[in-house]
Structure formats: structure tokens, C-alpha cells
Write a protein that holds these residues in place. Structure first.
Motif, short mmCIF file in Angstrom:
data_model
loop_
_atom_site.label_atom_id
_atom_site.label_comp_id
_atom_site.label_asym_id
_atom_site.label_seq_id
_atom_site.Cartn_x
_atom_site.Cartn_y
_atom_site.Cartn_z
N SER A 55 8.01 -6.72 -7.55
CA SER A 55 9.44 -7.20 -7.22
C SER A 55 9.52 -8.69 -7.32
O SER A 55 10.91 -8.99 -7.16
CB SER A 55 10.08 -5.99 -5.92
N LEU A 84 8.94 4.73 -1.28
CA LEU A 84 8.83 4.45 -2.51
C LEU A 84 9.95 6.20 -3.00
O LEU A 84 10.93 5.70 -3.90
CB LEU A 84 8.17 4.19 -3.17
N LYS A 93 4.03 -9.07 -6.36
CA LYS A 93 4.23 -7.71 -5.92
C LYS A 93 5.21 -7.47 -8.11
O LYS A 93 6.22 -8.65 -8.21
CB LYS A 93 5.29 -7.44 -5.16
N ARG A 111 2.93 3.44 -4.51
CA ARG A 111 3.83 2.61 -2.92
C ARG A 111 4.76 1.76 -3.73
O ARG A 111 5.12 1.20 -3.62
CB ARG A 111 3.42 1.97 -1.40
N GLY A 112 3.85 0.86 -5.06
CA GLY A 112 4.54 -0.03 -5.71
C GLY A 112 3.29 -0.71 -6.72
O GLY A 112 2.76 0.65 -6.74
N SER A 147 -0.58 0.32 -6.19
CA SER A 147 -0.89 0.39 -4.74
C SER A 147 -0.92 1.05 -4.09
O SER A 147 0.22 2.47 -4.60
CB SER A 147 0.54 -0.86 -4.31
N GLY A 180 10.63 -3.71 -9.31
CA GLY A 180 10.30 -3.37 -8.68
C GLY A 180 9.43 -1.53 -9.38
O GLY A 180 10.21 -0.73 -9.85
N GLY A 181 8.79 -0.79 -8.53
CA GLY A 181 8.67 0.34 -8.59
C GLY A 181 9.36 1.55 -8.71
O GLY A 181 9.27 2.58 -9.46
#
Length: 287
Positions: free
Chosen positions: A222, A264, A220, A208-209, A200, A229-230
Motif C-alpha cells: 500500500s 483484510l 508495504k 494480512r497483506g 505478511s 494494497g492487499g
């Protein structure tokens, strides 16, 4: 219910859109206004806005969207109550405002326009307006026993529990079996196992992830598990080496260096610092 908000300059055009009869528009809320059409309403807004020539984006535009099922049950009084509670809790109660409901699609939604300039010429602070709108919409939904964004997400994640478990199993296998050392290696191994890892990227070109696609599902990272998560993934792959000279370094994705988005980067730095503190306490070192 979802809430979105931003400051705009095209007051008349926006109110005309809200009043669009092709969208089965209906006025459901008004404060301190007498006009009976977009031109008259915009003129009343401009009269108050003329007290402050420095503010260009002088109208606040909000969209309040109940879920499809909630929207089917809401009557005129309910829609008025949503607007009143929202403007009150956003501290916009003593300003010109008008709200329209659109029913041209299955997903009923409200367009709410509020004068950013009050009767004393003061400008409403629009800092973090969009996230504040979201939080307030959630509060109003809870007060009126409507479905919140969190409710929708939890229902979605519950339905996708088998898919999430499968993706996490593949993730754990890749991490433990192949021990990737960077995002490119992780993306390549996940793809070989049937999971597409989609970065993303922000408008500024920052990471950002990630989202993960498996079959017909796209989630996503997460949402599958917070450990994926990122921020957590970056630490898993790079360890403390992702920080250099107290800064989070750019990372390579498909051979291109991509900076880490500030939010992030902050999460990564905070989690690494937390780990360091726990480790130093564990060996009896005071810091």
C-alpha cells in the motif's frame, strides 16, 4: 513521535528497567508519588492496586519515541510536557505515574508507567490501548510541533518515489500482460521481473497483506500505491469469487491454504459490496 502502550503485571521489574542508570535514565515526570527508588515506587503502586484484586495486569506501560532529530532538541521541560499532555489526553491525569527518559542510544525515548487502578479502585479500560497510544502520541507531537509518524512516512515515500514508480510499473505490466488469477501466479510473475512479493502473516497464521522487495528496498504494498494494497489486489486477482457463502475464502500461497485476516477480509467485502452497489445504480436497479 511514536507511542506504544500495553498493560503489564511486573510493576517493580518494569520500573527498575525504566530507572536503569546504565541507560542514562533520568526521571522526567511523576504524579502522586513520593518514592525515591523502584522498590518504593512499586510499593506505592501496590498500595493503590490492593483496592482491586481482580485486575492482574494493573500497570500501564507506554513508550514515547520522538524522532532522532527531535530528540536532540528536547530539554527537560519539553519531556515533562510530552508526558503531561499524553497522560492528560489519555485521561490518566489523576493517577500515580512516573516517566523516565533513556539516552543510552541515539534514539531518545521515554518509558512512562501509570497505575491502572485509580484512587477509588477503578480499573482503566485498556481496550485498543496500543492504537489509542499511537493516536495520542501523534496529537501531542502536532501540538508541540514535533515530527509525527505520518511526516516520517511521507518523507520516506517522497525519497523513494523512483523506486515506487518502478515497482508499480512492474505490477501493472504483470497484471495487464499475464493476467494472474491468484496470489501464487502473481508472486511468481513479479519475482520473474525482479520484485519479491512477501506475504505478511499474523501470529494466528492469517494473511494480512504483502510487502514488496526490490533491490535494497522493502515496502508495504500500500506504500507503493493504494491500488496495490492487499484488499485491492485480492479483488483484482480473484474478483467476486473470493467470497463464498458470504465469507472470504482462504487463498493458496506457495501451495498452502491461508485464511484471510479479519481486517483484510472486511476491507475486501466492503469494497466488493461498494462495487456491486455502484454497478446496480448504473443500470437503474434499486436495492
Amino acid at each position: 513521535m511514536i507511542g506504544k502502550g500495553h498493560a503489564i503485571s511486573q510493576t517493580k521489574d518494569s520500573i527498575s528497567y525504566g530507572w536503569n542508570q546504565e541507560k542514562d535514565a533520568e526521571v522526567v515526570f511523576r504524579q502522586h508519588l513520593m518514592g525515591e527508588n523502584p522498590t518504593e515506587i512499586a510499593r506505592e503502586f501496590r498500595f493503590i492496586q490492593s483496592q482491586n484484586h481482580y485486575c492482574k495486569n494493573n500497570t500501564l506501560s507506554f513508550i514515547l519515541s520522538p524522532t532522532i532529530e527531535d530528540g536532540k532538541k528536547l530539554n527537560l521541560r519539553d519531556l515533562q510536557e510530552i508526558c503531561l499532555k499524553f497522560t492528560s489526553q489519555m485521561k490518566l491525569i489523576n493517577r500515580q505515574a512516573i516517566g523516565f527518559v533513556h539516552r543510552d542510544k541515539e534514539h531518545l525515548h521515554i518509558h512512562l508507567y501509570v497505575n491502572r487502578i485509580d484512587f477509588n479502585g477503578n480499573v482503566y479500560d485498556d481496550s485498543f490501548l496500543d492504537p489509542r497510544s499511537m493516536r495520542t502520541a501523534v496529537q501531542v507531537a502536532q501540538q508541540m510541533n514535533l515530527t509525527t509518524v505520518k511526516d516520517v512516512v511521507l518523507e520516506k515515500l517522497g525519497r523513494l518515489s523512483p523506486v515506487r514508480s518502478k515497482i508499480r510499473s512492474i505490477h501493472d505490466h504483470v497484471i495487464n500482460r499475464y493476467r494472474p488469477k491468484n496470489f501464487d501466479q502473481y508472486i511468481r510473475h513479479m519475482k520473474a521481473k525482479g520484485v519479491e512479493v512477501i506475504p505478511s502473516i499474523t501470529k494466528d497464521g492469517n494473511l494480512r497483506g504483502f510487502r514488496l522487495a526490490y533491490g535494497n528496498h522493502n515496502l508495504k504494498a500500500s506504500e507503493i500505491h493504494r491500488s496495490m494494497g492487499g484488499g485491492n489486489l485480492a479483488i483484482e486477482l480473484y474478483g467476486r469469487s473470493i467470497i463464498r457463502s458470504n465469507n472470504i475464502i482462504p487463498v493458496k500461497i506457495e501451495g498452502t491454504l491461508v485464511p484471510i485476516a479479519p481486517k483484510l477480509a472486511h476491507r475486501i467485502a466492503t469494497r466488493i459490496a461498494s462495487k456491486i452497489i455502484k454497478q446496480t445504480k448504473g443500470v437503474g436497479i434499486e436495492i
